[in-house]
Design an enzyme around this catalytic site. Structure first.
Site, PDB file in Angstrom:
ATOM      1  CG  HIS A 186      -1.976   1.030   1.218  1.00 16.85           C
ATOM      2  ND1 HIS A 186      -3.233   0.804   1.743  1.00 16.85           N
ATOM      3  CD2 HIS A 186      -2.003   2.309   0.758  1.00 16.85           C
ATOM      4  CE1 HIS A 186      -3.976   1.892   1.607  1.00 16.85           C
ATOM      5  NE2 HIS A 186      -3.234   2.811   1.010  1.00 16.85           N
TER       6      HIS A 186
ATOM      7  CD  GLU B 286      -3.952  -2.617   0.728  1.00 20.61           C
ATOM      8  OE1 GLU B 286      -4.750  -3.547   0.507  1.00 20.61           O
ATOM      9  OE2 GLU B 286      -3.617  -2.266   1.876  1.00 20.61           O
TER      10      GLU B 286
ATOM     11  CG  HIS C  72      -8.149  -2.767   8.654  1.00 16.45           C
ATOM     12  ND1 HIS C  72      -7.252  -1.973   7.983  1.00 16.45           N
ATOM     13  CD2 HIS C  72      -8.234  -2.242   9.889  1.00 16.45           C
ATOM     14  CE1 HIS C  72      -6.833  -0.997   8.757  1.00 16.45           C
ATOM     15  NE2 HIS C  72      -7.406  -1.147   9.935  1.00 16.45           N
TER      16      HIS C  72
END
Length: 260
Positions: free
Chosen positions: A47, A78, A213
């Protein structure tokens, strides 16, 4: 089978604590990605945020080469497609265009967020059009597109309408409930039921389902028991567990929780 993709952001974050330009940093993110692949993971996730607090722009193509050298491993990038060029960061979409990952997970996070904490709201016409345009470009490059989403039926239907291939269910709220009240409590079961309903609805409308998450060794097995989960992306918890158990043993523990 639920695939395990490991987010290596925190490995990069540790390296950056002693980063000096022109000096090889420790730990080496690419070396750890290779170790993860040998240990049995199915994918590597990054990310790259504009402040480059962990994954730097030059990590993205370097990790792409590591993944491409390993058969059957997927590369997932991402981030927020609106994150533009600044201070040595070429822009999120520029990185994706360069690396051509197997999957791109679009996340509506702001530059100053500590971590991603909500899914897309696609109710507005402007956001819907902007995301649809981005998805069309990514799919034209052969990239599978996933949208980071809350477990809300109406939003999941919009994710289908905007052209996504998959959604990634934001599992932070479920993890919070488990941490606060326990895995077998009514509150945790109610939260899990909500995610199960969302996953089934996504499958019904033709979307693949990922999740991520704050999933960890305490809640992962229960979460994937809802079914229809193609992939989980785990970084912080797995990296923290590796400090105690070692990287290879930690990967084995997570695979075991996935029924592997």
């Amino acid at each position: 089978m639920t695939a395990l993709s490991v987010n290596v952001n925190k490995i990069a974050w540790l390296r950056n604590a002693r980063f000096e330009p022109g000096v090889p940093g420790r730990p080496d993110v690419c070396d750890f990605a290779r170790k993860l692949i040998v240990a049995g993971v199915d994918g590597i996730t990054v990310h790259p945020r504009p402040d480059q607090r962990h994954i730097r722009a030059d990590d993205v193509p370097a990790l792409e080469q590591v993944v491409r050298a390993a058969a059957g491993i997927e590369y997932n990038i991402e981030g927020n497609p609106a994150a533009g060029e600044r201070d040595g960061y070429p822009g999120f979409l520029a990185l994706v265009r360069q690396a051509r990952p197997d999957q791109c997970t679009l996340v509506p996070d702001a530059d100053d967020q500590l971590t991603s904490d909500h899914g897309w709201d696609l109710a507005g016409a402007e956001t819907f059009a902007r995301v649809r345009e981005t998805i069309a470009e990514l799919k034209s490059m052969g990239v599978r597109v996933s949208l980071f989403m809350d477990p809300v039926r109406a939003q999941i239907e919009r994710a289908r309408d905007v052209g996504a291939d998959r959604i990634e269910l934001y599992t932070g709220p479920y993890a919070d409930v488990v941490n606060a009240s326990g895995l077998d409590t009514a509150a945790a079961k109610a939260s899990l039921s909500r995610y199960g309903d969302a996953a089934r609805h996504a499958a019904e409308v033709g979307l693949g389902v990922n999740a991520g998450h704050d999933l960890d060794l305490a809640n992962l097995r229960a979460f994937v028991s809802i079914g229809d989960i193609a992939e989980v992306s785990i970084g912080h918890a797995l990296t923290a567990d590796a400090l105690e158990f070692g990287m290879a043993q930690t990967v084995r523990r997570y695979l075991k929780e996935l029924g592997r």
